[in-house]
Structures are given as C-alpha cells and as structure tokens.
Motif scaffolding. Structure first.
Motif, mmCIF file in Angstrom:
data_model
loop_
_atom_site.group_PDB
_atom_site.id
_atom_site.type_symbol
_atom_site.label_atom_id
_atom_site.label_comp_id
_atom_site.label_asym_id
_atom_site.label_seq_id
_atom_site.Cartn_x
_atom_site.Cartn_y
_atom_site.Cartn_z
ATOM 1 N N PHE A 163 0.831 -1.207 0.000
ATOM 2 C CA PHE A 163 0.000 0.000 0.000
ATOM 3 C C PHE A 163 0.865 1.255 0.000
ATOM 4 C CE2 PHE A 163 -2.315 3.440 1.962
ATOM 5 C CZ PHE A 163 -3.532 3.385 1.310
ATOM 6 N N LEU A 166 2.628 1.937 -3.237
ATOM 7 C CA LEU A 166 1.711 2.484 -4.241
ATOM 8 C C LEU A 166 1.391 3.940 -3.950
ATOM 9 C CD1 LEU A 166 -0.786 -0.453 -4.671
ATOM 10 C CD2 LEU A 166 0.837 0.392 -6.366
ATOM 11 N N ARG A 167 1.239 4.243 -2.688
ATOM 12 C CA ARG A 167 0.898 5.622 -2.341
ATOM 13 C C ARG A 167 2.015 6.565 -2.761
ATOM 14 N NH1 ARG A 167 -1.090 6.747 3.570
ATOM 15 N NH2 ARG A 167 0.999 5.974 3.927
ATOM 16 N N ALA A 172 -2.343 5.077 -4.988
ATOM 17 C CA ALA A 172 -3.282 4.692 -3.944
ATOM 18 C C ALA A 172 -3.606 5.932 -3.128
ATOM 19 C CB ALA A 172 -2.663 3.645 -3.019
ATOM 20 N N GLU A 173 -4.788 5.955 -2.599
ATOM 21 C CA GLU A 173 -5.103 7.029 -1.664
ATOM 22 C C GLU A 173 -6.218 6.549 -0.753
ATOM 23 O OE1 GLU A 173 -6.826 10.479 -3.530
ATOM 24 O OE2 GLU A 173 -7.077 9.382 -5.407
ATOM 25 N N THR A 175 -7.950 4.560 1.876
ATOM 26 C CA THR A 175 -7.694 3.289 2.548
ATOM 27 C C THR A 175 -7.708 2.119 1.574
ATOM 28 O OG1 THR A 175 -10.039 2.941 2.950
ATOM 29 C CG2 THR A 175 -8.830 4.147 4.624
ATOM 30 N N MET A 176 -7.774 2.438 0.278
ATOM 31 C CA MET A 176 -7.864 1.371 -0.712
ATOM 32 C C MET A 176 -6.749 1.466 -1.735
ATOM 33 S SD MET A 176 -11.838 1.406 -1.706
ATOM 34 C CE MET A 176 -12.056 0.026 -2.810
ATOM 35 N N CYS A 177 -6.411 0.340 -2.294
ATOM 36 C CA CYS A 177 -5.496 0.334 -3.424
ATOM 37 C C CYS A 177 -5.739 -0.918 -4.260
ATOM 38 C CB CYS A 177 -4.045 0.411 -2.971
ATOM 39 S SG CYS A 177 -3.424 -1.085 -2.198
ATOM 40 N N PRO A 178 -5.294 -0.890 -5.517
ATOM 41 C CA PRO A 178 -5.392 -2.088 -6.340
ATOM 42 C C PRO A 178 -4.528 -3.182 -5.727
ATOM 43 C CG PRO A 178 -4.662 -0.194 -7.644
ATOM 44 C CD PRO A 178 -4.643 0.220 -6.215
ATOM 45 N N PHE A 179 -4.917 -4.420 -5.913
ATOM 46 C CA PHE A 179 -4.142 -5.532 -5.359
ATOM 47 C C PHE A 179 -4.410 -6.773 -6.187
ATOM 48 C CE2 PHE A 179 -2.547 -8.464 -2.114
ATOM 49 C CZ PHE A 179 -1.475 -7.751 -1.631
ATOM 50 N N MET A 216 -8.884 -5.654 -5.064
ATOM 51 C CA MET A 216 -8.615 -4.409 -4.337
ATOM 52 C C MET A 216 -8.297 -4.760 -2.891
ATOM 53 S SD MET A 216 -9.045 -1.753 -6.346
ATOM 54 C CE MET A 216 -9.307 -0.374 -5.220
#
Lengths: 243, 243
Positions: A163, A166-167, A172-173, A175-179, A216
């Motif tokens: 996370f 990615l940020r 990412a921003e 509380t979520m990100c691609p996964f 995600m």
DNA sequence: CGGCTACTTGAATACTTTCAATCCGCGTGG
DNA sequence: CCACGCGGATTGAAAGTATTCAAGTAGCCG
C-alpha cells in the motif's frame, strides 16, 4: 505506444530525483523500445543469458524463483518505476524470473551499453549503488518476516508495504489500493500454504483489519494492523533515480 | 597489529580480482586502522549513524536483526574478506547489526571519504555494484529457503554454502571446516526453534549426512546432502574486488 | 567442587499442511 | 436465456510438523 523519456509520467513523481539535462539525454539514449505484454507472462526468465534491461512503466509484476519440487517463492513485487533485469545488463545472466500480474507496459533499455553509460555518469552509478544498498535492507526485512514472523504478521506486512509503495507512486489514496495478486501469489510471497493463508485472511477480515476483494485491498484499521504486523514503515526509500 | 594493504593475506586469494597499482594505493589510503574485538561483541549496531566501514580480516561474524518481541533473525554470515557497514558509508545509517562470533580482527576503512574514492575509481564502483547485484541473488535464495524449504533442507543448505564459502577462502579442505555457530545461532539463521533444530541435527547425524561437533562441521556424504538440500552450489560469486 | 553455559530430551500444545469436497462467478455455446 | 465448464476461493477433517514449557545432562572455568 512509444513514450519518450522527456514525457515520462513517472519521472516527475516526487519519489524520483530530478535528472540533469545531461543525464536525461543519456537515459533517453538508452531507451530502445516500449513494449506491452499481457498478464501471466514471463518478462524475463531464470537462467536467461543476454536478456534486456527494462523499466516497468505500468502494471504489476513479481520476481520469483521456482524450486526443485514444483514450489514457487515470490521474491518481491515489481511496481511502476522498478527496474527489471539489472543483473542481465551487468552480469550477463539472471537468476530469477519476472512475471506480469496484470497487463504491463515496459521501457526497453538496450539502445546503448549500460556499463558504458555508467562509466560516463558516475552520479547515476553511485545512485544505483545506493539504491541496491537500500534494497538490501528491504530484503533483510523480508527474510526476518519469513524466518521469525507469524502468518498474520507476514500478510499484514505485505499489505502495508505494498500500500505504501503504491501511495508513494500516487497509485493509492485513502484506505484502498489495487491488489491484483491471487491467493496463490500471496501464499507464495508469504511462505504459507494457500489454505492456511485463506484462513488467516478470513481472520483479518473478521477482525475488521483489512480485506482483499475484487483485486482491491481495503485497510480498515491501519493503526491496529501496523501494530499487529510490527510494520515500521521506514523501509521505503525516500528518493532514488529512475532509469 | 596493523596489516598494511600491500601485505594483506586475503588480497592474493584467487577469488579476489587483482588491483591495479593505482587502486591498491587508493584502497590503502582508505585504511585508517586495524582493530581486534572479542567474540559476542557488536561490531556495528542497528540504527547507528555515521558508523565506520570495515573489512573483516579474520574470524567470523554475522549480520542480524532484532525483532519486536525479542526474536532475532540472522541475515547472513560474515566471513574474512567481507565488507561490513557499506550502508553506513554510503547512506549514513545502518539498519542491521553485526556481531562477532569468534574473536575478530578488522580493517577500519575511514581514512578517506568513500564516495570521493568511488568517484575517482569508476571500476571499483562498478565492481561494488556488480557485487551487490550478485548478493541480491544470494538473498533471494535465502528467502526461498525460509519461505518454501523444510528444516532439513535449510540446515543442509547453510552447511554446504558455508563450507563452500570457506573453501573458496582456503579456510576449509576435505570434509571438515570450522563452524563456530551455536545452536541458537543456527536456529536464528534457519528460522527454526532451537529444540526443533536440535532434533533435525540429530537426524542429520543419525543419517550419516553431516554433524556439528566442537565447533567443527563434518560433512560425511556431500552427494546425498546436496541432493537433499536442493543445493545448487552456483550461488557463489566467482571473483570480486576486496575493499 | 559449585556455578555457569550450552546442549539434549520428553510431553503437551499449538500451528500448518494435505487431501477432499464444495461453492461461486464468469464466459461460452447450445 | 440457461446449462456447462473452468479457474479461483472457501471449508472440513485428519495427519503431520513445529513450538513451548519443563527438566535433566554434559562440559568448562574459576
């Protein structure tokens, strides 16, 4: 789709140090091509001789090793901006494979012999060396993770570190990100059986810490997850060069 | 006891590339001191700022990380000729500790700013970079070992790799070599509990594969051990520079 | 001969994997 | 539109592996 280095969308991110005009020209002279590949496709393969040097431009990939006996160990995730195949370029061979996790696009850096370029641009070489030394630390942390940490911590750590990477890339921003990793990928990265991983993932979800769904990752309670995983968050490199 | 670089007993080993006169002078200008330390003594400590750069001249040491919760992960063994504290010299801090396993003697390389020297000697810098890239592969192998290998294989691998590293340094021959690690060290290197390690060691002994006794390692049946451990033996760097 | 440290062993407990099904979502072709 | 097949995700139960706790032993050094 050919992306000239001058237009490179990654280059201007805060986590990369600015190039001098000279260096930018040098790196641009290195760029030979820009290619795309589908998911689940080997970009470089273990044992390959004379493979190219790449920068991952978009998409996800992972470094891995196959083991005698059929197993697989995922060594690291490869995210946009990461270099692939430095070992090919410097040593002539590569001892690990890299596979795409999503469709990817790659800069092919073969237009000019790398060591010649490094000879001329000592600051790039030193940056590269510093970067390798910082990466050693990340490798150390992963080793300790597999050697001495519990499953919950291993998974939590993977989530948090990914996370944060990615940020930093502005991918990412909140509380979520691609996964895009499947269960088997996560199992092979954390050294667990897929089934046990699954149970642990269920527990993370039930405890309202984090969940992975639809490719995600959602982190519900970062504070608790950080504590549980023993995540320092200081592993990430502040600034490095982009080849 | 101060050992001038020109008399360095390690330098002439086949596994180190010869220096040019120029380079030898440069490295000699780097050498500030030569110190000895007793066993079980931290040479550098995690978090240290501005620590020195060393070369281990004689004796054994190990890199390790302490974990929240009291555990320890041994990251790698440090043998004569190995560099300690590159991260201090290049980045200003170090994220792991190094502790002596036996009494050690060390070259202290602080006579001249390292980056200045690297700027002037691009071939040394490139060697250093190549070496870091090769070491990445060893780290990868260790990661796969802890992530996906059984205890017997982990221990067998540690034995074989260490034996081969020593042989390259002309510190082992035949089927025996020094092995000053205690049980707890081996456990912390292989990610096992000391008790389970012990049982596995007993089994290795009963199966007449190898044994550790009196701080010596004896390999009875290399062929079977290699096979059992999935040991490639190709992890070792052919030739590198010595700082 | 203590007192220390390292090593070894036993038994109970906890953790992980393996094996075997089942379930679910999705795209295809009937 | 819906049954079918497929790959991935999930679950249960049994077997196997590793850890913890608790002694007990061996060797070494003052």
């Amino acid at each position: 789709m050919h992306v000239p280095c001058i237009d490179c969308r990654l280059r201007t991110r805060a986590c990369y140090r600015p190039f001098s005009t000279d260096e930018l020209a040098a790196v641009a002279s290195l760029k030979a091509d820009h290619v795309t590949l589908p998911a689940k496709h080997d970009i470089v393969r273990e044992g390959e001789v004379g493979g190219a040097l790449y920068t991952l431009y978009e998409g996800w990939a992972f470094r891995y090793a196959r083991l005698s006996g059929g197993g697989r160990q995922i060594l690291d995730l490869v995210l946009p901006g990461d270099i692939i195949g430095l070992s090919s370029a410097l040593l002539g061979t590569i001892r690990h494979s890299v596979q795409s996790l999503t469709p990817v696009s790659l800069c092919v850096l073969g237009g000019y012999p790398l060591t010649e370029l490094l000879r001329r641009h000592i600051d790039l070489t030193l940056d590269l060396l510093r970067w390798r030394v910082e990466e050693e630390h990340r490798a150390d942390v992963r080793l300790a993770l597999l050697g001495r940490r519990k499953p919950l911590q291993r998974i939590g750590y993977l989530m948090l570190e990914t996370f944060d990477r990615l940020r930093r890339l502005e991918l990412a921003e909140g509380t979520m990100c691609p996964f895009p990793l499947q269960r088997q990928h996560i199992a092979d990265a954390t050294g667990l059986s897929m089934i046990h991983l699954n149970r642990t993932l269920t527990k993370l979800r039930d405890d309202k810490l984090a969940r992975i769904e639809n490719k995600m990752l959602i982190i519900y309670d970062r504070r608790r997850l950080v504590e549980l995983a023993g995540y320092g968050g200081k592993e990430l490199i502040t600034q490095r060069m982009l080849l």
